[in-house]
Design a protein around this motif. Structure first.
Motif, PDB file in Angstrom:
ATOM      1  N   ILE A 350       0.699  -0.860   0.546  1.00  0.00           N
ATOM      2  CA  ILE A 350       0.642  -0.157  -0.108  1.00  0.00           C
ATOM      3  C   ILE A 350       0.787   0.793   0.073  1.00  0.00           C
ATOM      4  O   ILE A 350       0.421   1.914   0.438  1.00  0.00           O
ATOM      5  CB  ILE A 350      -0.824  -0.283   1.183  1.00  0.00           C
ATOM      6  N   SER A 351       2.029   1.195  -0.239  1.00  0.00           N
ATOM      7  CA  SER A 351       3.168   2.379  -0.498  1.00  0.00           C
ATOM      8  C   SER A 351       3.860   2.060  -1.263  1.00  0.00           C
ATOM      9  O   SER A 351       4.430   0.716  -1.621  1.00  0.00           O
ATOM     10  CB  SER A 351       3.975   2.833   0.834  1.00  0.00           C
ATOM     11  N   ASN A 352       4.434   3.325  -1.792  1.00  0.00           N
ATOM     12  CA  ASN A 352       5.898   2.964  -2.655  1.00  0.00           C
ATOM     13  C   ASN A 352       7.148   2.517  -1.562  1.00  0.00           C
ATOM     14  O   ASN A 352       7.208   2.797  -0.444  1.00  0.00           O
ATOM     15  CB  ASN A 352       6.648   4.507  -2.971  1.00  0.00           C
ATOM     16  N   THR A 353       7.988   2.146  -2.217  1.00  0.00           N
ATOM     17  CA  THR A 353       9.151   1.554  -1.526  1.00  0.00           C
ATOM     18  C   THR A 353      10.438   2.506  -1.014  1.00  0.00           C
ATOM     19  O   THR A 353      10.531   3.993  -2.017  1.00  0.00           O
ATOM     20  CB  THR A 353      10.479   1.191  -2.526  1.00  0.00           C
ATOM     21  N   TYR A 505       1.227   2.446 -11.530  1.00  0.00           N
ATOM     22  CA  TYR A 505       0.575   3.670 -12.027  1.00  0.00           C
ATOM     23  C   TYR A 505       1.221   4.977 -12.308  1.00  0.00           C
ATOM     24  O   TYR A 505       1.208   5.047 -10.961  1.00  0.00           O
ATOM     25  CB  TYR A 505      -1.379   3.746 -12.805  1.00  0.00           C
ATOM     26  N   LYS A 506       1.421   5.501 -13.056  1.00  0.00           N
ATOM     27  CA  LYS A 506       1.812   7.237 -12.964  1.00  0.00           C
ATOM     28  C   LYS A 506       1.004   8.067 -14.392  1.00  0.00           C
ATOM     29  O   LYS A 506       0.805   6.818 -15.168  1.00  0.00           O
ATOM     30  CB  LYS A 506       2.854   7.206 -12.405  1.00  0.00           C
ATOM     31  N   CYS A 507       0.606   8.865 -13.531  1.00  0.00           N
ATOM     32  CA  CYS A 507       0.871   9.605 -15.118  1.00  0.00           C
ATOM     33  C   CYS A 507       1.178  11.199 -15.131  1.00  0.00           C
ATOM     34  O   CYS A 507       1.847  11.593 -14.592  1.00  0.00           O
ATOM     35  CB  CYS A 507      -0.782   9.732 -15.047  1.00  0.00           C
ATOM     36  N   ALA A 514       6.260  17.245 -15.805  1.00  0.00           N
ATOM     37  CA  ALA A 514       5.826  17.098 -14.932  1.00  0.00           C
ATOM     38  C   ALA A 514       4.879  15.467 -14.915  1.00  0.00           C
ATOM     39  O   ALA A 514       4.195  15.394 -15.270  1.00  0.00           O
ATOM     40  CB  ALA A 514       5.208  18.253 -13.508  1.00  0.00           C
ATOM     41  N   GLU A 515       5.114  14.817 -13.864  1.00  0.00           N
ATOM     42  CA  GLU A 515       4.281  13.650 -13.617  1.00  0.00           C
ATOM     43  C   GLU A 515       4.006  13.205 -12.240  1.00  0.00           C
ATOM     44  O   GLU A 515       4.816  14.177 -11.232  1.00  0.00           O
ATOM     45  CB  GLU A 515       4.953  12.418 -14.084  1.00  0.00           C
ATOM     46  N   SER A 516       3.305  12.492 -12.362  1.00  0.00           N
ATOM     47  CA  SER A 516       3.048  11.775 -10.803  1.00  0.00           C
ATOM     48  C   SER A 516       3.877  10.993 -10.527  1.00  0.00           C
ATOM     49  O   SER A 516       4.266  10.073 -10.844  1.00  0.00           O
ATOM     50  CB  SER A 516       1.657  11.071 -11.283  1.00  0.00           C
ATOM     51  N   PRO A 517       3.826  10.130  -9.368  1.00  0.00           N
ATOM     52  CA  PRO A 517       3.917   9.689  -8.165  1.00  0.00           C
ATOM     53  C   PRO A 517       3.399   8.468  -8.592  1.00  0.00           C
ATOM     54  O   PRO A 517       2.314   8.932  -9.071  1.00  0.00           O
ATOM     55  CB  PRO A 517       4.173   9.683  -6.888  1.00  0.00           C
ATOM     56  N   GLU A 518       4.591   7.199  -8.647  1.00  0.00           N
ATOM     57  CA  GLU A 518       3.949   5.987  -9.217  1.00  0.00           C
ATOM     58  C   GLU A 518       2.896   5.543  -8.042  1.00  0.00           C
ATOM     59  O   GLU A 518       2.884   5.480  -6.846  1.00  0.00           O
ATOM     60  CB  GLU A 518       4.927   4.302  -9.310  1.00  0.00           C
ATOM     61  N   SER A 519       1.580   4.878  -8.000  1.00  0.00           N
ATOM     62  CA  SER A 519       0.503   4.577  -7.228  1.00  0.00           C
ATOM     63  C   SER A 519       0.515   3.205  -8.180  1.00  0.00           C
ATOM     64  O   SER A 519       0.381   2.309  -9.198  1.00  0.00           O
ATOM     65  CB  SER A 519      -0.683   5.033  -7.685  1.00  0.00           C
ATOM     66  N   TRP A 520       0.078   2.074  -6.544  1.00  0.00           N
ATOM     67  CA  TRP A 520      -0.596   0.938  -6.554  1.00  0.00           C
ATOM     68  C   TRP A 520      -1.525   0.390  -6.895  1.00  0.00           C
ATOM     69  O   TRP A 520      -1.881   0.360  -6.432  1.00  0.00           O
ATOM     70  CB  TRP A 520       0.695  -0.343  -5.669  1.00  0.00           C
ATOM     71  N   LEU A 521      -1.709  -0.186  -7.745  1.00  0.00           N
ATOM     72  CA  LEU A 521      -3.453  -0.587  -8.333  1.00  0.00           C
ATOM     73  C   LEU A 521      -3.325  -2.166  -8.059  1.00  0.00           C
ATOM     74  O   LEU A 521      -2.902  -3.146  -8.915  1.00  0.00           O
ATOM     75  CB  LEU A 521      -3.558  -0.856  -9.857  1.00  0.00           C
ATOM     76  N   ALA A 522      -4.080  -2.646  -7.265  1.00  0.00           N
ATOM     77  CA  ALA A 522      -3.994  -4.239  -6.685  1.00  0.00           C
ATOM     78  C   ALA A 522      -5.305  -4.640  -6.669  1.00  0.00           C
ATOM     79  O   ALA A 522      -6.386  -4.172  -6.847  1.00  0.00           O
ATOM     80  CB  ALA A 522      -3.858  -3.977  -4.869  1.00  0.00           C
ATOM     81  N   VAL A 523      -5.495  -5.315  -7.659  1.00  0.00           N
ATOM     82  CA  VAL A 523      -6.463  -6.810  -7.993  1.00  0.00           C
ATOM     83  C   VAL A 523      -6.609  -8.370  -7.473  1.00  0.00           C
ATOM     84  O   VAL A 523      -5.990  -8.305  -6.655  1.00  0.00           O
ATOM     85  CB  VAL A 523      -6.285  -6.884  -9.177  1.00  0.00           C
ATOM     86  N   THR A 524      -8.067  -7.569  -6.485  1.00  0.00           N
ATOM     87  CA  THR A 524      -7.595  -8.850  -5.909  1.00  0.00           C
ATOM     88  C   THR A 524      -9.384  -9.970  -6.505  1.00  0.00           C
ATOM     89  O   THR A 524     -10.138  -9.877  -7.774  1.00  0.00           O
ATOM     90  CB  THR A 524      -8.749  -9.205  -4.439  1.00  0.00           C
ATOM     91  N   GLY A 525      -9.449 -11.625  -6.069  1.00  0.00           N
ATOM     92  CA  GLY A 525     -10.145 -12.639  -7.444  1.00  0.00           C
ATOM     93  C   GLY A 525     -11.389 -12.394  -7.196  1.00  0.00           C
ATOM     94  O   GLY A 525     -11.126 -11.846  -5.685  1.00  0.00           O
ATOM     95  N   SER A 526     -12.199 -12.788  -7.784  1.00  0.00           N
ATOM     96  CA  SER A 526     -13.826 -12.108  -7.301  1.00  0.00           C
ATOM     97  C   SER A 526     -13.959 -13.842  -6.615  1.00  0.00           C
ATOM     98  O   SER A 526     -13.654 -15.195  -6.239  1.00  0.00           O
ATOM     99  CB  SER A 526     -14.883 -11.868  -8.186  1.00  0.00           C
TER     100      SER A 526
END
Length: 526
Positions: A350-353, A505-507, A514-526
């Protein structure tokens, strides 16, 4: 899994490759000696075996697993790189027991009295480390559920002799303590709770034989309460699981906290999205104290600090049970505590390193742990161990000398993306520091993305915007560093999301550096 120097860790370089056998190709005494066991999805599913990697010239070859009463056991004393047998002396619990011209000792018809710590020595070569010989009465078994049981259910444990179904009076133990004697050989726990979880074993009354221990796993029952349509969504996936002794329903419950229609996260505002390091610098002298903290990170609780040391992911605590809360390294060691640190909740990053270097050198470079924003002023300090006063220092970027400072400080005014790179410093007569990476980010751009895991099949929207404005601009979106899409609305929607969409992901605002920091998108099984 394995426990090395009190720290639980996987026996692989990453969680993704950690299923399957654990092959240690080049064993090191300090790194690979410890306890090893098997687990599935965080649940311990086996007993522990102890492995000792020795730097000595002599080892004792003894069984890894418990031996059964009545079996014959061979202990072999071996000298490194010597295939032939040499005369050896064998010891139990520190006392000499016999000498063997073949280097072997055979214990015929082993009994419980043979259990203990064994070692051996070879004249002129030294002695081995001690190993514990575990003896079990193999004719008694405890029948218990192989799968986790749910709170409120009824569980029966049966103690019997192998090769017979006859019930005999039995004593039952939990975590080594006698809890009950049952003349039917069965013990039943009704309305089971989390407090019933533990190691169980049994013994046939009036007999020396006892069963090996079995771990009873208890899982929380789903609370059948009506969820708030805005605050909570509860998705239950009931699944029946069977084995020869137990049949029960196992439920997986996934709770998604929603604020409005979706909870968004800005990973850079006020340093959010990064662990906090105190003192706030990347490099630390050996034997100093530093703390890594996720407190208040994105408003989430229940986090733990993780770290990657020499390619191995591990918790920043001695056990999983004590691993939530700040990670305080009281005495930092270069070979042990240097590495990457981050925050996670229930296995989800849930965070960057952040990178931390513990240096055995006499000089360190004090530089920011977190990315700095374009336009800010940044101060780099060159420091000699146990010397509070400033000394003249030389500063380097990407290996190239850039300037000398009589104060030991270098200030970069109005920092830009071109200032990003590897920095180090040196002090005459004291040496040079390790290198640290200075990260510069276009601080006026943020990526709004889900803070919590999204479920397969759902829709996720990522929004790229300038800080302090809700206006939409054309934006470029990146996944794992690769451009994937340009959206003129500043929004990218992922429909019917799958596990392959998980990543960083970043943009960037189109036409701007200028760009955003990276964000972790987590996906979990249904």
């Amino acid at each position: 899994m394995r426990k090395i120097k009190g720290v639980d860790t996987i026996c692989a370089s990453t969680w993704e490759t950690s299923t399957g056998p654990c092959e240690v190709k080049t064993a090191y005494p300090e790194i690979d000696s410890g306890e090893y066991w098997c687990e599935m999805k965080g649940v311990k599913r086996s007993k522990t075996v102890n492995i000792t990697v020795s730097a000595a010239s002599v080892i004792l070859e003894s069984p890894v697993l418990p031996v059964m009463e009545g079996d014959n056991v061979t202990l072999s004393c071996r000298k490194k790189q010597t295939p032939s047998n040499l005369t050896a002396e064998l010891y139990k619990d520190g006392f000499f027991i016999r000498s063997s011209s073949t280097g072997e000792m055979i214990i015929n018809g082993v009994s419980m009295s043979d259990e203990g710590l064994y070692k051996c020595s070879i004249s002129g070569a030294g002695e081995s480390a001690e190993s514990w010989l575990n003896v079990t009465a193999g004719d008694v078994i405890l029948e218990s559920p192989a799968l986790p049981v749910i709170e409120g259910e009824t569980v029966t444990l049966t103690c019997r002799k192998m090769k017979t179904s006859l019930n005999a009076p039995a004593d039952f133990y939990k975590n080594g303590n006698l809890i009950k004697t049952e003349y039917t050989g069965e013990i039943t726990s009704q309305n089971i709770s989390m407090s019933d979880e533990g190691f169980y074993k049994c013994s046939i009354s009036q007999s020396q034989g006892e069963s090996p221990e079995s771990w009873l796993v208890v899982t929380e029952r789903d609370v059948n309460s009506k969820p708030d349509p805005i605050q909570n969504t509860v998705v239950a996936d009931p699944q029946e699981e069977k084995d020869s002794n137990v049949k029960h329903r196992s439920k997986r419950v996934i709770v998604l906290l929603l604020l409005g229609t979706q909870l968004h996260l800005s990973l850079f505002e006020d340093g959010a999205g990064f662990p906090q390091v105190d003192p706030n610098r990347q490099q630390h002298f050996a034997y100093e104290t530093f703390t890594v903290n996720c407190e208040g990170l994105n408003g989430l609780t229940g986090w733990r600090v993780m770290r990657k040391l020499k390619g191995v992911d591990t918790i920043c605590a001695s056990t999983w049970e004590t691993s939530t809360g700040p990670c305080e390294i009281k005495t930092a060691y270069p070979g042990i505590d240097s590495g990457e640190y981050w925050c996670e909740i229930k296995g989800v990053k849930i965070s960057n390193t952040v990178n931390i270097t513990v240096s055995a050198a006499s000089v360190i470079l004090e530089s920011p742990v977190l990315p700095v924003m374009e336009g800010d002023d940044v101060t780099l300090r060159c420091r000699k161990k146990q010397t509070p006063s400033n000394l003249t220092a030389e500063f380097y970027k990407d290996g190239v000398f850039i300037r000398s400072s009589s104060t030991g400080e270098m200030i970069i005014h109005n920092v830009s993306m071109s200032d990003e790179g590897l920095y180090k410093c040196s002090i005459s007569g004291a040496g040079e520091s390790a290198e640290s990476w200075l990260t510069v980010t276009g601080g006026d751009v943020i990526l709004e993305s889900p803070a919590l895991p999204v479920m397969e099949g759902e829709t996720a929207t990522l929004t790229c915007r300038k800080q302090g404005t809700s206006s939409k601009f054309p934006a470029d979106f990146y996944k794992n560093g690769n451009l994937i899409k340009t959206e003129y609305t500043g929004e990218m929607t992922i429909h019917n999301i799958s596990m392959s969409d998980e990543g960083f992901y970043k943009c960037s605002i189109s036409g701007s550096q200028a760009e955003s920091p990276e964000s972790w998108l987590a996906v979990t099984g249904s």
